[in-house]
Design a protein around this motif. Structure first.
Motif, PDB file in Angstrom:
ATOM      1  N   ARG A 192     -21.766  83.882 109.421  1.00 34.42           N
ATOM      2  CA  ARG A 192     -21.336  82.626 110.221  1.00 34.42           C
ATOM      3  C   ARG A 192     -20.491  81.680 109.169  1.00 34.42           C
ATOM      4  O   ARG A 192     -19.686  80.953 109.494  1.00 34.42           O
ATOM      5  N   ALA A 235     -34.935  77.365 115.573  1.00 34.12           N
ATOM      6  CA  ALA A 235     -33.806  77.051 116.473  1.00 34.12           C
ATOM      7  C   ALA A 235     -32.387  77.328 115.736  1.00 34.12           C
ATOM      8  O   ALA A 235     -31.341  77.388 116.531  1.00 34.12           O
ATOM      9  N   TRP A 236     -32.339  77.635 114.465  1.00 33.13           N
ATOM     10  CA  TRP A 236     -31.103  77.955 113.761  1.00 33.13           C
ATOM     11  C   TRP A 236     -30.565  79.214 114.310  1.00 33.13           C
ATOM     12  O   TRP A 236     -29.163  78.923 114.468  1.00 33.13           O
ATOM     13  N   TYR A 237     -31.113  80.001 114.803  1.00 35.65           N
ATOM     14  CA  TYR A 237     -30.369  81.304 115.307  1.00 35.65           C
ATOM     15  C   TYR A 237     -29.766  80.993 116.582  1.00 35.65           C
ATOM     16  O   TYR A 237     -28.522  81.676 116.698  1.00 35.65           O
ATOM     17  N   ALA A 238     -30.193  80.417 117.505  1.00 28.19           N
ATOM     18  CA  ALA A 238     -29.568  80.190 118.628  1.00 28.19           C
ATOM     19  C   ALA A 238     -28.324  78.953 118.353  1.00 28.19           C
ATOM     20  O   ALA A 238     -27.194  79.265 118.864  1.00 28.19           O
ATOM     21  N   HIS A 239     -28.692  78.194 117.513  1.00 31.95           N
ATOM     22  CA  HIS A 239     -27.358  77.282 117.203  1.00 31.95           C
ATOM     23  C   HIS A 239     -26.325  77.890 116.517  1.00 31.95           C
ATOM     24  O   HIS A 239     -25.266  77.678 116.571  1.00 31.95           O
ATOM     25  N   HIS A 240     -26.570  78.913 115.893  1.00 35.42           N
ATOM     26  CA  HIS A 240     -25.429  79.773 115.027  1.00 35.42           C
ATOM     27  C   HIS A 240     -24.965  81.080 115.895  1.00 35.42           C
ATOM     28  O   HIS A 240     -24.569  81.922 115.366  1.00 35.42           O
ATOM     29  N   ARG A 241     -25.547  81.345 117.035  1.00 36.05           N
ATOM     30  CA  ARG A 241     -25.435  82.325 117.867  1.00 36.05           C
ATOM     31  C   ARG A 241     -25.493  83.584 117.378  1.00 36.05           C
ATOM     32  O   ARG A 241     -24.890  84.506 117.293  1.00 36.05           O
TER      33      ARG A 241
END
Length: 423
Positions: free
Chosen positions: A25, A69-75
């Motif tokens: 990313r 939450a980082w994973y969802a935020h960075h798809r």
């Protein structure tokens, strides 16, 4: 193919896999990133499991590489608690345990390693432990903090490597009796040799650890299904309420082997053979972290798996960049750190017994504030700084230089390390 329409798969929920996803990313990759982990935990770092987390000094969320939450935020799509069971290279698909099939345009294997198991009677008894995963550390912490009210038979550790010594230090810090059974004549003998092995013997004996050198476990004895003690091949019977197997780790190569990727012989450390760009024998499949067999920089050269935090931290991003088509040449000097009691150290390079012909000390060994250097024919192969900080870069420059050093200057703390290369 447009980047937005590509899918990159990462198998492995540790530091290497999580950092690879982050790097994709950061480098602007806009396609799908899917990370597969066979644990239900979000990706986490392993060093705290035998240090601060084991001691109860670090919270659970502190070991995670990123906040959940980082994973969802960075798809970054997560498949947690779902192991990858097969790679179909022809179809470019990975099959999961529930039958799900995921297509890929590039695949990263960051499957790590598994603890080696003791091959002796009694390993099925309650109280036999390994340490590799968060759940292992949770169980072991319960043992160390939940001892009997009376006399404690304590913990027997099979193996005096890094994990064994770190757990011994944690156990003694918590007041648990510890006996370490080790077939070599000193701790870390195959890594550091006898000279620094004796340093670790003295450190741990000072803190109450008992060593049994030159011996192996032959049986774990029990009572009512629980560990009661161990027997060794020299006839000793040692009481214990728990046993930790710390006899090394084996790379998790089953997926790669079944897929027909080129592996390295176990006698040479095992693992998936990769080139300087961390690419396997399949141009669309890469490997990073503990499972990858790397080409080491001079003067060591050759292939080696590096089972340390820094390798996972750095090889995951390097593999991600290579997946993106960037020019990557991964040749970092192996690096390791540990904290035991009041001793913190960093080790760079690789110099097992037989590879070096001299050990040079800079500083005060008795006061445990020094740097040790392993040399061959006047050239630095490895260096270890003990309670001396901010010297890793100059130590690694000496290793990379592969040039002869002025040994007297190397041993003199007043001489800058940058000035010790011989003319």
């Amino acid at each position: 193919m447009d980047g937005a329409h590509r899918t990159f798969l990462i198998i492995g929920g540790g530091l290497a896999g999580a950092k690879a996803a982050q790097t994709l990313r950061e480098e602007g990759f806009s396609g799908r990133v899917i990370l597969i982990g066979d644990e239900h935990e979000h990706p986490y770092e392993r060093p705290p499991l035998s240090k601060e987390y084991l001691l109860g000094r670090a919270e659970r969320n502190s070991v995670y590489v990123h906040e959940p939450a980082w994973y969802a935020h960075h798809r970054v799509e997560l498949h947690l608690g779902q192991p990858a069971v097969a790679i179909d290279r022809r179809a470019r698909e990975v099959r999961l345990g529930d039958g799900t099939r995921l297509s890929y345009d590039a695949l990263l294997l960051a499957t790590g390693a598994e603890p080696r198991r003791l091959d002796v009677p009694g390993t099925s008894l309650a109280g036999v432990h390994h340490l590799r995963r968060l759940a292992h550390s949770d169980h072991l912490r319960g043992v160390l903090t939940g001892g009997p009210a009376g006399e404690d038979p304590g913990l027997v550790i099979a193996g005096a490597g890094w994990i064994g010594l770190e757990v011994a230090a944690a156990a003694r810090t918590l007041g648990v009796p510890v006996t370490v059974v080790e077939p070599e004549p000193t701790p870390l003998h195959r890594v550091l040799g006898p000279e620094l092995g004796r340093f670790f013997t003295d450190l741990h004996v000072e803190h109450g650890v008992e060593f049994v050198f030159g011996s192996r476990l032959t049986e774990i004895t029990g009572r009512d299904g629980m560990v009661a003690g161990v027997r060794t091949d020299d006839g000793r019977e040692l009481p214990a309420r728990a046993v930790l197997a710390a006899i090394g780790a084996a790379p998790r190569t089953a997926l790669a082997e079944a897929a027909g990727l080129t592996l390295v012989d176990r006698a040479e450390g095992g693992g998936i053979a990769v080139d300087a760009s961390l690419r396997s024998s399949d141009p669309l499949i890469f490997a990073a972290g503990d499972v990858a067999s790397l080409t080491l920089p001079a003067p060591e050269g050759g292939r080696r798996r590096v089972e340390h935090w820094a390798n996972a931290l750095n090889s995951g991003p390097a593999a991600a960049r290579a997946m993106l088509g960037q020019d990557v040449s991964y040749d970092r000097v192996p690096y390791f750190f540990t904290d035991q009691y009041d001793v913190g150290l960093e080790y760079s390079g690789w110099a097992p017994p037989g590879d070096y012909d001299q050990v040079v000390y800079r500083g005060d060994v008795a006061k445990r504030a020094f740097i040790a250097f392993w040399l061959r024919e006047g050239r630095v192969l490895a260096g270890m700084n003990v309670n001396v900080w901010d010297v890793t870069e100059p130590v690694q420059r000496l290793i990379r230089s592969a040039g002869p050093v002025d040994v007297a200057a190397l041993a003199d703390p007043e001489k800058p390390l940058a000035s010790v290369l011989a003319d």
